[in-house]
Design a protein around this motif. Structure first.
Motif, short mmCIF file in Angstrom:
data_model
loop_
_atom_site.label_atom_id
_atom_site.label_comp_id
_atom_site.label_asym_id
_atom_site.label_seq_id
_atom_site.Cartn_x
_atom_site.Cartn_y
_atom_site.Cartn_z
N GLY A 17 0.82 -1.27 -0.24
CA GLY A 17 -0.30 0.03 -0.52
C GLY A 17 0.90 1.25 0.09
O GLY A 17 2.43 0.89 0.04
N ILE A 42 -3.37 4.67 0.85
CA ILE A 42 -3.44 3.70 -0.28
C ILE A 42 -3.41 2.31 0.61
O ILE A 42 -2.82 1.65 1.07
N GLU A 43 -4.56 1.66 1.54
CA GLU A 43 -4.69 -0.02 1.86
C GLU A 43 -3.95 -0.56 1.01
O GLU A 43 -3.98 -0.85 -0.06
N PRO A 44 -3.53 -1.47 2.06
CA PRO A 44 -1.97 -3.06 0.95
C PRO A 44 -2.76 -3.43 -0.24
O PRO A 44 -4.14 -4.43 0.08
N GLN A 45 -2.91 -3.53 -1.56
CA GLN A 45 -3.64 -3.89 -2.36
C GLN A 45 -3.11 -4.30 -3.32
O GLN A 45 -3.40 -5.46 -4.35
#
Length: 399
Positions: free
Chosen positions: A47, A57-60
């Motif tokens: 992220g 931004i969340e881990p993705q």
């Protein structure tokens, strides 16, 4: 993830410069790091967090992302391509997917398209400069813009510069060229077969030669001026600071080897007599004596270690401020102009912890498993077919 600090051997010769399709922004924005890529757990997704350690931004993303530069980051894909994303609040907007990308300096970014065509795009993914023809020759590498100019290498291995409208600003007549800094570009001059005659020169933005040296008498160390100085060493391996007229402004003592650009009048340097590192001024005075196995300085923060195990945060006057907890201190480079006194301690195994410039852990911030703080603005990107005879070219600040 292939980084832009690697200059690949090129086998496919494509691209060029000239046709401007949409208006370029005249913004002279400096390099901006809006955040870092981070990994919350081992083998987990990636992220983006801001420069205060807040997750934006969340881990993705499955593969490592780049640092956030000017509101944009790059994520690697499993098929070897790279996708550019713009960060808008806590959401991402896909700009496009490419074979290779540079960084957004101002509003322009060089990319190699998936069909191996080079161009510069804006943050909407629109072509701003169509690189399809440069003086009836094809381009094989392009750089990010610096001070309004970018380096382009053509298929006949000549180098020159284009402006932000895609026009040839300085003719393609050099055997090597580097991005402008402090209003000066460093170029290698085309010479006869006799390598003894090979030389380099400093030029202005009109291509006028300001001064020149043969490599056998003086060699530039990083090919970029900063704060009016260029580090160079002579045939006896003694180091000097050259001014913009090519005159020696200061000669360092024998055995003293600066290895950074000048930042606020200071340089990191290695002392061969002690085999240790220190911080030295442009006048040759040690601000931090060369007693350290490790030193890191980015213009705002200074940390050093005598044993590579215990690290101390120092003032910019060389006074010890605070002994840091166990871990390896990582700082952003001076090029990231809005970076505001934050660094990370990496404990080599499972975590990266954010700290402020006073050495205090940022409260209510997560511990991260790993992160990527680097993105090398100023590097080349290249059109290639996968022939990986790579020649590594470390940009300023890589370590």
């Amino acid at each position: 993830m292939k980084t832009t600090t690697t200059l690949l051997a090129l086998t496919l010769l494509l691209a060029g410069c000239g046709n401007k399709q949409t208006a370029a922004n005249d913004d002279e924005t400096e390099y901006i790091a809006g955040g870092f890529a981070f990994q919350a757990e081992a083998d987990g997704p990636w992220g983006i967090m801001d420069t205060e350690g807040n997750v934006i931004i969340e881990p993705q993303f499955d593969d490592m992302a780049s640092a956030l530069v000017n509101g944009v980051f790059t994520a690697a894909n499993n098929d070897g391509t790279y996708t550019l994303y713009a960060v808008e609040g806590h959401k991402t907007r896909k700009i496009g997917t490419y074979s290779d990308t540079g960084a957004f300096i101002g509003d322009l970014c060089p990319v190699i398209d998936t069909d191996l065509q080079a161009k510069y795009i804006d943050k909407q993914g629109r072509t701003v400069i169509d690189l399809s023809d440069v003086d009836e020759r094809q381009a094989i590498s392009v750089s990010n813009f610096s001070e309004g100019l970018a380096v382009v290498q053509l298929e006949d291995n000549t180098y020159g510069y284009i402006d932000e409208q895609g026009r040839t600003a300085i003719p393609f007549q050099y055997s090597g060229a580097w991005n402008f800094s402090d209003g000066i570009g460093i170029v290698n001059m085309k010479v006869p077969e006799d390598e003894e005659q090979s030389r380099w020169a400093a030029i202005d933005k009109r291509g006028n030669e300001l001064f020149s040296y043969q490599f056998k008498e003086m060699s530039p160390m990083d090919y970029m001026f900063h704060e009016g100085y260029l580090v160079a060493n002579d045939a006896n391996d003694r180091y000097h600071l050259l001014d913009k007229k090519g005159k020696v402004a200061h000669s360092f003592e024998e055995g003293v080897a600066p290895y950074s650009q000048t930042i606020n009048g200071l340089l990191m340097a290695y002392d061969r007599s002690t085999q240790k590192n220190g911080l030295i001024s442009v006048d040759g005075d040690w601000v931090l004596e060369p007693n350290y196995t490790f030193i890191r300085y980015n213009g705002k923060l200074l940390a050093a270690s005598t044993d590579d195990k215990h690290y101390t945060l120092y003032s910019l006057e060389g006074e010890p401020l605070k002994e840091l907890p166990k871990g390896f201190p990582v700082m952003l480079d001076w090029q990231f102009s809005n970076y505001d006194n934050i660094f990370f301690l990496h404990n080599y195994r499972v975590s990266c912890v954010p700290y402020d410039g006073d050495g205090n852990r940022l409260e209510d911030k997560d511990t991260f498993y790993d992160f990527n703080w680097s993105y090398s603005p100023g590097a080349y990107i290249d059109v290639f077919t996968g022939d990986d005879d790579a020649e590594e070219e470390c940009e300023d600040g890589d370590w």
